[in-house]
Structures are given as C-alpha cells and as structure tokens.
Design an enzyme around this catalytic site. Sequence first.
Site, PDB file in Angstrom:
ATOM      1  N   SER A   1       8.179 -15.701   0.385  1.00 39.94           N
ATOM      2  CA  SER A   1       6.897 -15.457   1.042  1.00 39.94           C
ATOM      3  C   SER A   1       5.953 -16.589   0.684  1.00 39.94           C
ATOM      4  CB  SER A   1       6.315 -14.120   0.582  1.00 39.94           C
ATOM      5  OG  SER A   1       4.958 -13.996   0.973  1.00 39.94           O
TER       6      SER A   1
ATOM      7  N   ALA B   1      -2.571  -1.204   7.098  1.00 41.35           N
ATOM      8  CA  ALA B   1      -3.568  -0.921   8.137  1.00 41.35           C
ATOM      9  C   ALA B   1      -2.975  -0.172   9.317  1.00 41.35           C
ATOM     10  CB  ALA B   1      -4.209  -2.222   8.618  1.00 41.35           C
TER      11      ALA B   1
ATOM     12  N   ASP C   1       7.090   0.843  17.672  1.00 42.25           N
ATOM     13  CA  ASP C   1       6.589  -0.366  17.015  1.00 42.25           C
ATOM     14  C   ASP C   1       7.466  -1.570  17.329  1.00 42.25           C
ATOM     15  OD1 ASP C   1       4.746   1.346  15.969  1.00 42.25           O
ATOM     16  OD2 ASP C   1       5.490   1.262  13.912  1.00 42.25           O
TER      17      ASP C   1
ATOM     18  N   SER D   1       1.833  -2.049  12.073  1.00 42.08           N
ATOM     19  CA  SER D   1       3.274  -2.296  12.231  1.00 42.08           C
ATOM     20  C   SER D   1       3.732  -3.618  11.638  1.00 42.08           C
ATOM     21  CB  SER D   1       3.681  -2.220  13.709  1.00 42.08           C
ATOM     22  OG  SER D   1       3.368  -0.963  14.235  1.00 42.08           O
TER      23      SER D   1
END
Length: 376
Positions: free
Chosen positions: A61, A116, A165, A119
């Site tokens: 990441s 939040a 989603d 998705s």
Amino acid sequence: MSKFAEVFGVEPDGVWRAPGRVNLIGEHTDYNDGIVLPIALPNQITISASARTDGVIAVASSGQNDVITFELDSLAPGSVKDWAAYPAGAAWVLREAQYGIGGANLLVESDLPSGAGLSSSAALLCASAVALLGLRDLEVDPAEVARLAQRAENQYVGAPVGLMDQMASMCCSAGHALYFDIRAMTTDQIPFDPAADGLALLVVDVKAPHRHVDGEYAARRQSCEQAAAELGVPALRSIAVEDLDEALTRLSDDVVRRRVRHVVTEIRRVEEAVALMRAGQLRDVGPLFTASHVSLRDDFEITVPELDVAVDTALAAGALGARMTGGGFGGCIIALVDSSTATTVLNAIEKAFAANSFTTPASLDATPSTGASRLS
C-alpha cells in the site's frame, strides 16, 4: 524514481482503477431479489502492477512500507489476512475460475475513505482483478468480474455481501446511474447528470462509528426471510405495493411488518425514480430520497443520530431531498441540491454537527463516473 520502483525495484507495466459507489435508492432490497440504483464515484482504488514469472504475488500500500507476499498456487480461503486478503481473494478466485493469471507486484493507492460505506472493499477486489487480468491481456466481461469479486468476498474474505457494490464498481458509466435488477440479473444505464440540470449530489460522510453492524444486518435479513416464508413467496420482491396492506395483516409480528413495508415500498421508490430520470424530471427525485430515509429510519431502523441530523439539516437548508445511503448504522448521506446552495447545505450540516458535539463531517464529489478501467 516512482513509488512503485522504490517498493518493487521495477517500473509498473500498467495502472488499473476501480471506483467506489453510492446507492441512490433501493437500500436493503438486494437480498429480497430487489432492484438498486447506484452510481460510481470519482473516488477510487488505483493499482499499479507489473508481472512476475515466479508465481508470487507481492502487494503493498502506498501508505505503508511493508510488502506482503504469497504464492498464487498455495492460496486458500483465510490464508491471507487483513487488507491484503482482498487482492489475495481476487487472485484466488481468478485462479479457481481457471483464468491464466500469474505472479504480480501490486501497489495499492486509494482516495476512498474507509468505513464510510462507499464500497472500498469491493473497489479493492475489482481493481485487483482487473489488474491481474490486464497484466496477461485477458479480456473478461465486466459483469463476470463483478460476480467473481463477490465470490471472492463471500468465500475468501468471509463477508456475506451481495452483488450491488461489485456491479457498480465494474459496470457503471459516466453521467448515468446503474439500474440493477437482482432477480433478473440485468442492468440498464439510466441518465443521471445532476450538473446538467443545475443540481448537485452531495455525499456527506457523517464519521459515525458503525455500531453492532453484523448482528443488526443479520437480524433484518432474518426478519425479511421469515416474512417471505410466512407469506409463501420466494422473496419480498414478489409482493406488489397494491397488495402490501393485505400482506401485512397476515404477519403477526409488528417488527417484521415494518421490515416488509420498507422493502416493498423501497422497491416501488426505485421504479418511480427511474421513471422520473428517464423523463428528465430529476428535481422530482428528491422527495423519493427523503421518503426512503424516513422508511429506513422508522421501518428498517438502521439510522443513527448523526445520519438523521445530517438529513434533517440538509432538508431545512434547502435540499430537494436527502437520505442515508449504504448499510446504515453510520456511513454517509446523499442530498440532491441546487448547485448554488451546495455550500450552504454543507455549512449547515457542519454547524449542526458542532452543536451536537458530533465529529466534523466530510464531503465528497459525487459526479456519476465510469466503472473499472485501465489508466495506462
């Protein structure tokens, strides 16, 4: 030197992306063979990737220094944990489906806020899948990628999610909402371009912690399944609004009756919203948003004070309609507003949150965007 080269020692072969989503209307109808109407957001997961020849997948990441590695051939559900389970799950499901993917380096970047209800998990799975496929020039129908991503989240990650989603992340198009009929497994692109009508769709993250979510979701799903069994129908989609009152009299539990009323009326609201959008009457969709929120608050009981205050404040400040979106118990609201009043509405919500000692909310650009794609 790029961040990718710093991490992996080579430059990427390409960059792929998959967006987050908000659902305009149709909340909690998906496990009742219902219909939903999401849009893709500009906010997205981006994955830079390069191919490897050793059968190893390495993921990192951009916000962390650690590189997590695993062998493609040894992947099994549960073998990779935490956030890396999502790219691992994408690799596992593609391997199981016998797509000829191979080893890869994957660098994940995101401007989707976590927690939040937008998705981010589905976007990470879809972005990982399209990157792994793209590295080997494998072309797969977007809806099939969505189904594979759902399977990965269900079976590899262990989250019992529906398909909305992933379909939104893969199949949405710019300037449109995606009409997704879960029972028929069909989609249609519905014109939805608020800016063209002088409107804006605000997404406001209320920053509320999700409370007892898993147990609450399971209880509502159980109530819906119990009601369908009592009424002798495969799912609540089979009950027409015109037959709702009679159906409710056949149910003995008041909580179950309210759950049924939400699902049946919400499906009708989706149909009405689609008709208005097709007719170019976008402003008239606002009251349907508000009616949806009232139903989610009173009949489905999945809102929290932060969501209710945000919706009530938006309406008082001039919004044409507002509702919570997503699973509930936290997350976001959406509000349809005149573009000229967007800042006024946002400021009013911020002041109301301060007055209630809530965490300061955040807002996102909600321009209807396109689904997953290759960037370079």
